[in-house]
Design a protein around this motif. Structure first.
Motif, PDB file in Angstrom:
ATOM      1  N   SER A  98      -9.025  -0.439 -16.234  1.00  0.00           N
ATOM      2  CA  SER A  98      -7.856  -0.555 -15.361  1.00  0.00           C
ATOM      3  C   SER A  98      -6.566  -0.504 -16.174  1.00  0.00           C
ATOM      4  CB  SER A  98      -7.904  -1.833 -14.545  1.00  0.00           C
ATOM      5  OG  SER A  98      -8.954  -2.648 -14.959  1.00  0.00           O
ATOM      6  N   THR A  99      -6.601  -1.125 -17.319  1.00  0.00           N
ATOM      7  CA  THR A  99      -5.408  -1.091 -18.157  1.00  0.00           C
ATOM      8  C   THR A  99      -5.122   0.337 -18.605  1.00  0.00           C
ATOM      9  OG1 THR A  99      -5.785  -3.338 -18.929  1.00  0.00           O
ATOM     10  CG2 THR A  99      -4.377  -1.945 -20.282  1.00  0.00           C
TER      11      THR A  99
ATOM     12  N   SER B 259      -5.966   3.025 -16.999  1.00  0.00           N
ATOM     13  CA  SER B 259      -5.474   3.727 -15.817  1.00  0.00           C
ATOM     14  C   SER B 259      -4.000   3.416 -15.599  1.00  0.00           C
ATOM     15  CB  SER B 259      -6.300   3.308 -14.603  1.00  0.00           C
ATOM     16  OG  SER B 259      -5.795   3.887 -13.427  1.00  0.00           O
ATOM     17  N   ARG B 260      -3.665   2.165 -15.659  1.00  0.00           N
ATOM     18  CA  ARG B 260      -2.274   1.761 -15.441  1.00  0.00           C
ATOM     19  C   ARG B 260      -1.355   2.331 -16.516  1.00  0.00           C
ATOM     20  NH1 ARG B 260      -4.805  -3.812 -14.895  1.00  0.00           N
ATOM     21  NH2 ARG B 260      -5.067  -4.097 -12.649  1.00  0.00           N
TER      22      ARG B 260
ATOM     23  N   ARG C 228      -0.663   5.971 -16.251  1.00  0.00           N
ATOM     24  CA  ARG C 228       0.165   6.375 -15.120  1.00  0.00           C
ATOM     25  C   ARG C 228       1.554   5.744 -15.197  1.00  0.00           C
ATOM     26  NH1 ARG C 228      -2.780   4.737 -10.133  1.00  0.00           N
ATOM     27  NH2 ARG C 228      -3.645   3.186 -11.562  1.00  0.00           N
TER      28      ARG C 228
ATOM     29  N   LEU D 138       2.465   2.634 -15.033  1.00  0.00           N
ATOM     30  CA  LEU D 138       2.759   1.515 -14.137  1.00  0.00           C
ATOM     31  C   LEU D 138       3.463   0.407 -14.924  1.00  0.00           C
ATOM     32  CD1 LEU D 138      -0.313   1.288 -11.758  1.00  0.00           C
ATOM     33  CD2 LEU D 138       1.716   2.730 -11.731  1.00  0.00           C
TER      34      LEU D 138
ATOM     35  N   THR E  48       3.246  -2.789 -14.784  1.00  0.00           N
ATOM     36  CA  THR E  48       2.557  -4.052 -15.073  1.00  0.00           C
ATOM     37  C   THR E  48       1.700  -4.009 -16.327  1.00  0.00           C
ATOM     38  OG1 THR E  48       0.655  -3.422 -13.742  1.00  0.00           O
ATOM     39  CG2 THR E  48       2.444  -4.580 -12.621  1.00  0.00           C
ATOM     40  N   VAL E  49       2.128  -3.273 -17.313  1.00  0.00           N
ATOM     41  CA  VAL E  49       1.341  -3.242 -18.537  1.00  0.00           C
ATOM     42  C   VAL E  49       2.258  -3.402 -19.750  1.00  0.00           C
ATOM     43  CG1 VAL E  49       1.360  -0.739 -18.361  1.00  0.00           C
ATOM     44  CG2 VAL E  49      -0.185  -1.825 -19.951  1.00  0.00           C
TER      45      VAL E  49
ATOM     46  N   ALA F   5       0.418  -0.282 -23.797  1.00  0.00           N
ATOM     47  CA  ALA F   5       0.539   1.056 -23.225  1.00  0.00           C
ATOM     48  C   ALA F   5       0.629   2.098 -24.330  1.00  0.00           C
ATOM     49  CB  ALA F   5       1.772   1.134 -22.328  1.00  0.00           C
TER      50      ALA F   5
ATOM     51  N   THR G  80      -7.694   8.024  -4.654  1.00  0.00           N
ATOM     52  CA  THR G  80      -6.401   7.792  -4.002  1.00  0.00           C
ATOM     53  C   THR G  80      -6.289   8.429  -2.631  1.00  0.00           C
ATOM     54  OG1 THR G  80      -5.452   9.774  -4.970  1.00  0.00           O
ATOM     55  CG2 THR G  80      -5.208   7.733  -6.207  1.00  0.00           C
TER      56      THR G  80
END
Lengths: 339, 339
Positions: free
Chosen positions: B17-18, B20-21, B24, B26, B28-29, B34, B57
């Motif tokens: 998930s990290t 993925s985030r 993209r 996001l 919240t990382v 990142a 999605t």
DNA sequence: ATGAAAGCGCTAACAT
DNA sequence: ATGTTAGCGCTTTCAT
């Protein structure tokens, strides 16, 4: 929202696997059952999700097509030919226009091409960098280049040198000795493969040399592959003091038409004063009465598509390049020099 | 074969998930995390699977583009404009060439268009049947038509009637009263939207009527939207006994050029004997010296793409049609009638 | 010939 | 800020 395979299964009173099999026409399903499933699916307006199928099978049933531009007779014909062949095989096409200038290039390469949109890639007249070639190869996707050769990749196209030689030879046969060669490949089109103008120049030189005609470097002018570009080069020449060439070999029909129109503007006749020949057999060439060395981009595209399609179908990979024939079409724009 | 998100996660020592985030972008990382993830992904040559993302999605981040043909200045320019706009928004394009004749039509409609390749559809100059419109609507995909109006669907284009009126008026202003209108839309192009030739004829008639010039039905000739077609119609007329029109209003620049070339072949001058005007501002029109009513298909395509893109981005749907301006460009092909 | 169940590679709650 | 866990809608063993 839209129905899913489960909905069809429930409505047909069978399992999802049976629906999946029936809809794909697999042999292991009772004809009667299959019939029912197809009807139910049709009534529900069910269409399988390409993405879901892709993720399950690992194949998208689509092919990536990359072009340096689209609004051109040559490129759009090529793509049309590719699409027709893909469609026959029930493949879809993901089209990527890199643009001449290529600012989008990196992003397209990374985000899209390598993003598994398609199971193969057909690159139209793209001059890949070594790095791009490596990235491409790393994807493991069957790849083919059409419209021009790229080192290290197989391609479909024509023998550019021979085509140019044929055009030049035609002029020489007519008696011309002072021939102007108009071509593209100057800076503005850098992202386009530079091999094409280079090879056509080579063919031009070869023909001259074989005929024992010395090459006058000032008779080779490079611009862009457009009528506007060749027109202004021709204008410049005809606005000058002369002597003028008795014939023009343009590297494309659009350039040839641009040159011819410039000649008309200067009150001269084609081929009376100056003969003009191009390469392509553009849509407008026949009405224009332009003599040309014809090539069939749609066929080239189709052939390229078929090659990757064959490979995807599991047939042994067809290495080696495919050269399609060109033919001289004499129309009214070439003739013997004035005297 | 190629690395998956799990591989990146393991290599980076974080969870999928990290990854993925982070990939993209996001918020919240942790920036440091990142950074690490991006590097690891780059080193591994990881590229997320479009299909997997799409299935997760419910969005493909691609748009379906449907054309009746591609190897045409107008269509390919339109598509180029669409692509450019999609690319800006990081959307990909799935291109479907229905072909004029439309044998593939059904299959494309079913198997592909509705097959969730894209999140929206941009239809270029397609004349949808009522049934097709229903199927389209049933998909729930944001849809827009570009290049011509289709009943029940919003569209981007030009005011065809006004454009034709402008062209005709230009000739009338010059003093012409015997004007030939050459247009397309005959059988061979049935799959193309018939509204365009119809509207252009309407504009032609409107202008004549406003000027009090009676319409001579024999001065309206329909064929195809090609130089070859208009050329042969023009040949036929000029091979006849006359009287000849003093001006030609062709429904496209290609047709206009075809007509002009025919006029030249018959030893007449443009505009000396016959004036010629078209619609489009085709690439060759400037070098050709053709007077025309210019439109910008690439912009039309771009505008259409932006509209569906906006809708996909959640902005309120932009209902209503968008008409882009046209402009008269006077070049050398029109002038006052002989006397 | 058909069904159950386990993935395919991601994203998106829901925790923590 | 990060990890866990369910799916997303199909296809495909593996049973039966």
């Amino acid at each position: 929202m839209s129905p899913h395979i489960k909905d069809v299964a429930d409505a047909a009173g069978v399992s999802v696997s049976t629906v999946s099999r029936a809809l794909r026409g697999l042999p292991t399903v009772n004809p009667a059952t299959a019939e029912v499933v197809r009807n139910v699916a049709a009534n529900l307006g069910y269409v399988p999700s390409a993405a879901a199928a892709a993720i399950a099978t690992g194949r998208t049933r689509a092919v990536n097509v990359v072009v340096p531009a689209l609004a051109t007779w040559f490129f759009s014909s090529l793509v049309e030919g590719i699409d027709r062949e893909l469609r026959k095989a029930s493949y879809d096409m993901a089209l990527f226009d890199l643009g001449y200038t290529g600012t989008e290039r990196q992003r397209v390469f990374h985000r899209s091409l390598l993003r598994h949109r398609g199971d193969a890639v057909v690159a139209v007249c793209i001059d890949f960098s070594a790095e791009e070639r490596d990235e491409l190869r790393a994807t493991g996707l069957p790849t083919i280049v059409v419209g021009n050769p790229v080192e290290g990749l197989r391609f479909v196209g024509i023998d550019e040198v021979a085509a140019a030689r044929l055009a030049t030879q035609h002029l020489i046969d007519l008696g011309h000795r002072d021939i102007l060669h108009l071509s593209g490949g100057a800076e503005a089109e850098l992202r386009l493969n530079a091999r094409v103008p280079k090879d056509r120049l080579q063919g031009f030189q070869d023909a001259l040399q074989a005929a024992g005609i010395p090459l006058d470097p000032s008779r080779v002018r490079l611009g862009r592959f457009t009528a506007a570009a060749s027109g202004s080069i021709m204008d410049e020449i005809l606005d000058g003091p002369g002597p003028y060439p008795t014939a023009v070999f343009a590297a494309s029909d659009e350039m040839a038409m641009g040159a011819a129109l410039s000649i008309y503007r200067h009150g001269m006749a084609v081929p009376g004063d100056i003969s003009v020949i191009g390469i392509d057999d553009h849509t407008l060439s026949a009405p224009f009465g332009l003599t040309t060395v014809a090539q069939r981009p749609a066929e080239q595209g189709g052939a390229a598509a078929r090659i990757v399609l064959d490979e995807l179908a599991g047939h042994s990979a067809n290495e080696g390049n495919l050269l399609l024939p060109v033919t001289l079409i004499e129309r009214g724009s070439t003739g013997a020099p004035a005297h």
